[in-house]
Write a protein that holds these residues in place. Sequence first.
Motif, PDB file in Angstrom:
ATOM      1  N   UNK A 474     -36.092 -27.175 -13.974  1.00 44.03           N
ATOM      2  CA  UNK A 474     -37.277 -26.851 -13.179  1.00 44.03           C
ATOM      3  C   UNK A 474     -37.046 -27.072 -11.689  1.00 44.03           C
ATOM      4  N   UNK A 475     -35.803 -26.882 -11.279  1.00 42.81           N
ATOM      5  CA  UNK A 475     -35.525 -26.990  -9.837  1.00 42.81           C
ATOM      6  C   UNK A 475     -34.620 -25.829  -9.458  1.00 42.81           C
ATOM      7  N   UNK A 476     -35.198 -24.619  -9.262  1.00 45.00           N
ATOM      8  CA  UNK A 476     -34.405 -23.417  -9.004  1.00 45.00           C
ATOM      9  C   UNK A 476     -33.830 -23.421  -7.589  1.00 45.00           C
ATOM     10  N   UNK A 477     -32.616 -22.941  -7.452  1.00 44.18           N
ATOM     11  CA  UNK A 477     -31.910 -22.978  -6.174  1.00 44.18           C
ATOM     12  C   UNK A 477     -32.475 -22.035  -5.123  1.00 44.18           C
ATOM     13  N   UNK A 478     -32.074 -22.277  -3.867  1.00 41.96           N
ATOM     14  CA  UNK A 478     -32.427 -21.395  -2.756  1.00 41.96           C
ATOM     15  C   UNK A 478     -31.719 -20.055  -2.919  1.00 41.96           C
ATOM     16  N   UNK A 479     -32.262 -19.000  -2.285  1.00 33.25           N
ATOM     17  CA  UNK A 479     -31.828 -17.635  -2.579  1.00 33.25           C
ATOM     18  C   UNK A 479     -31.210 -16.964  -1.343  1.00 33.25           C
ATOM     19  N   UNK A 516     -25.954 -26.251  -8.742  1.00 39.34           N
ATOM     20  CA  UNK A 516     -25.972 -25.569  -7.446  1.00 39.34           C
ATOM     21  C   UNK A 516     -27.433 -25.293  -7.111  1.00 39.34           C
ATOM     22  N   UNK A 517     -27.966 -25.983  -6.127  1.00 33.37           N
ATOM     23  CA  UNK A 517     -29.345 -25.697  -5.709  1.00 33.37           C
ATOM     24  C   UNK A 517     -29.417 -25.276  -4.241  1.00 33.37           C
ATOM     25  N   UNK A 518     -28.385 -25.575  -3.451  1.00 38.22           N
ATOM     26  CA  UNK A 518     -28.390 -25.214  -2.030  1.00 38.22           C
ATOM     27  C   UNK A 518     -28.447 -23.698  -1.875  1.00 38.22           C
ATOM     28  N   UNK A 519     -29.107 -23.206  -0.832  1.00 34.42           N
ATOM     29  CA  UNK A 519     -29.103 -21.760  -0.600  1.00 34.42           C
ATOM     30  C   UNK A 519     -27.711 -21.283  -0.181  1.00 34.42           C
ATOM     31  N   UNK A 520     -27.170 -20.222  -0.808  1.00 30.51           N
ATOM     32  CA  UNK A 520     -25.899 -19.665  -0.342  1.00 30.51           C
ATOM     33  C   UNK A 520     -26.100 -18.872   0.955  1.00 30.51           C
ATOM     34  N   UNK A 521     -25.026 -18.632   1.673  1.00 34.08           N
ATOM     35  CA  UNK A 521     -25.075 -17.763   2.854  1.00 34.08           C
ATOM     36  C   UNK A 521     -23.962 -16.725   2.730  1.00 34.08           C
ATOM     37  N   UNK A 522     -24.023 -15.690   3.591  1.00 39.00           N
ATOM     38  CA  UNK A 522     -22.921 -14.730   3.653  1.00 39.00           C
ATOM     39  C   UNK A 522     -22.596 -14.434   5.110  1.00 39.00           C
ATOM     40  N   UNK A 523     -21.316 -14.221   5.398  1.00 45.84           N
ATOM     41  CA  UNK A 523     -20.860 -13.964   6.767  1.00 45.84           C
ATOM     42  C   UNK A 523     -19.567 -13.175   6.672  1.00 45.84           C
ATOM     43  N   UNK A 524     -19.057 -12.750   7.825  1.00 48.05           N
ATOM     44  CA  UNK A 524     -17.751 -12.096   7.790  1.00 48.05           C
ATOM     45  C   UNK A 524     -16.878 -12.572   8.932  1.00 48.05           C
ATOM     46  N   UNK A 525     -15.558 -12.474   8.707  1.00 45.62           N
ATOM     47  CA  UNK A 525     -14.574 -12.761   9.748  1.00 45.62           C
ATOM     48  C   UNK A 525     -13.635 -11.559   9.780  1.00 45.62           C
ATOM     49  N   UNK A 526     -13.546 -10.947  10.940  1.00 44.68           N
ATOM     50  CA  UNK A 526     -12.715  -9.739  11.106  1.00 44.68           C
ATOM     51  C   UNK A 526     -12.985  -8.726  10.003  1.00 44.68           C
ATOM     52  N   UNK A 527     -14.245  -8.522   9.725  1.00 47.36           N
ATOM     53  CA  UNK A 527     -14.639  -7.482   8.779  1.00 47.36           C
ATOM     54  C   UNK A 527     -14.590  -7.892   7.318  1.00 47.36           C
ATOM     55  N   UNK A 528     -14.053  -9.069   7.022  1.00 47.37           N
ATOM     56  CA  UNK A 528     -13.992  -9.497   5.625  1.00 47.37           C
ATOM     57  C   UNK A 528     -15.206 -10.367   5.301  1.00 47.37           C
TER      58      UNK A 528
END
Length: 701
Positions: A474-479, A516-528
């Motif tokens: 009952x503790x759903x992670x960040x989105x 895993x409950x922390x919110x994931x993030x997404x980013x890129x470095x040199x297009x990857x």
Amino acid sequence: MQGFRHRGVALALSAAIFCHASSTVAAEPVAADWPNFGRDGSEQHYSPLNEINVSNIGKLGLAWYYDLESGFTVSPPVKGDDKLFTTTGHSHIRAFDAACGKLLWEFDAGVREIAQSPLHMSWGNKGIAWWNGRVFLTTTDGRVIALDDNTGQPVWITRQFELTELRNSNGAPRVFDGKVIVGHGGADISPVRGYVTAYDANTGKQLWRFFTVPGDPSKPAANKAEEVMRPTWKGNWYGKGGGGTAWNAFSYDEELNLIYLGVGNGFPYNQQLRSPGGGDNLFLASIVAVNADTGEYVWHYQVCPAEQWDCTASQDMTIATVEIEGKPRKVLMQAPKNGFFYVLDAASGEFISAEKFARVTWAQGIDAKTGRPIENPGIRYQDKPGLFELWPGPQGAHSWLPQAYSPRTGLVYIPVMDVGALIGSAPPDATGFTAGMGVTLIADADLPGSRRSYLKAWDPSAQQAAWSVELPGDWPGGVLATAGDLVFQGRIDGYLVAYDARTGEEVWSFKTVAPVVAPPISYSVKGKQFVSVLTGNGSQGGGILATGNAAYRTDYALPRRLLTFALDGTATVPEFSLPDLVPPDDPEFNANDDQVTAGAIAFATGACIVCHGTDAIGGGAAPDLRFSPMILNPVLFKSVVVNGSLKLRGMPSTPGMSDEVLEDIRNYLRQRAKQAASETAAPQLRDSLPTHSKKNDASEA
Ligand code: HEC
């Protein structure tokens, strides 16, 4: 405990293929970065990157990882200048090469050394911010710090409150247009008057401070905000504090030049004590829009007028342009604790719509004309005998773990909980966890249908679920939502999962060792493109509400990591065999009922419950004491609890505790260990449990 195991093994072998040694950093578009908690002021938790998408998600693998120490690890990393920055709950900051995971520097803010009270060590840090070559952090003890992002050295340090005050700053600071916005908590335990402060990101100079409840009524109103608030309070609230601490959410809209503040609950909870004679008690449980430059009041909307059950508007506020009655309109969307999904006009605060997104018993609905709740009769507990059910309880239908919004699907992805409570009146002098607040509030009651959680995709225009997935615990992670039409979310059973943003179909998962409950993030470095997340539990009301996750291994000692994924990543995490949880062998023990009861009360009213969990069931914020050999050794127990021998590892000392209370607590824990020994179902990982994941039709949502 094994906090520092594997430390320094930052580079998994295959990481080398992502590591570019070049020091010339091309100026990249902002799309490549994730500088703030929710990426930008709109708090959408949405990445415009789409290299990783629904078609190729099967090729997503671990690129590299880094082992962290035990403690709270629930915040999202931030990324800027091709570096990735992380914090732990005790504000230990690390900088990595964002492509290959090479550790560049570390800065430990020394919270455990500086902390004066358990409050400073509870409710760990929820995030940091990056702006213009600097990393910004707040410490639970009240410091606001800017670090040079090349060296990790402080550029400026200031304080938002004194060390002696009963406040705790754990929300992520935001940097909006060169201003650092910080808030804090405290209104659950002390009579504080909440405020939010803005600092100049370059100098640390205070720009403005916005008080969320009114000040001394014998003095003239300080400003417009105070004129709005004052008539909504009755009696002698001043000195009782009022509450209204803004401990989590802030958003920003550049075009409107507004900063939005998500304000928390009252202190005390019981309005009869706080404001006898009633009134709405502004700005408790309100969204307040202020001028970004001056901090002057612009508009407000209150989600729980006359709040008295720990209702807050501290949940994230998503700013987006959505279709309302066929026309695009810039709106603010919030799914606060109270279980209604609100859509407001972002410029004026005008109420547009609100519908239930979870089980709700406190109100029937929200009046479309007035925007005020239609409360169910009898829901206010004053003068009412006995306890009755309250849905949602104080854990909320949605807490601080953020929702995400995808402009491509027009859906808001909400981590939803159905956790009911029992509530009733209590004399202000009664003992009990919240009785001093004039209420008996059993936050984690064992009610039918309770302790469930979901990921719901919400259509804000139609005000209904598009799809819903039931989750374990009952503790759903960040989105996180991405332009690859993916939604990423971690789970209490140790999986990071990706869903098709349009259908809710599970399209990818990765098994970690810890929840895993922390919110994931997404980013890129040199297009990857990369996806990055921390593993480890420990944020559920600090660590109090662990009962609903008791079937899963959330141990304090599970390895906590920074995991970073990319297409074609082939790294693996080391094998970890979970130790058996065995209560210490204690054949001599004969429970003395009075002592055990006294110990249970001392455990709950003292600070122990906050980190070691309800009924001493550990939720990952601290060790599960039912399985600690130390509870059989009075000398060691005293050295830890009273003399602070583990303080630098995050276990606060209580120097004033009498030997009698200490023994009561120790005996209560021995009793809990004995009960644990007789329970047949020990906690397991998902592999040995039936899967709880289930996709529902919108009709069931
Ligand atoms: C701010 C959070 C926090 C609070 C409040 C807290 N603890 Fe702890 N406690 C911890 C952490 C973290 C550890 C583990 C430290 C380490 O890594 O060795 C710990 C460890 C312990 C241990 C040692 C367990 C072992 O097997 O190593 C005991 C015993 C203990 N706590 C008892 C208590 C009692 C009793 C109280 C209330 C009076 C309390 N704690 C309050 C965080 C807390």
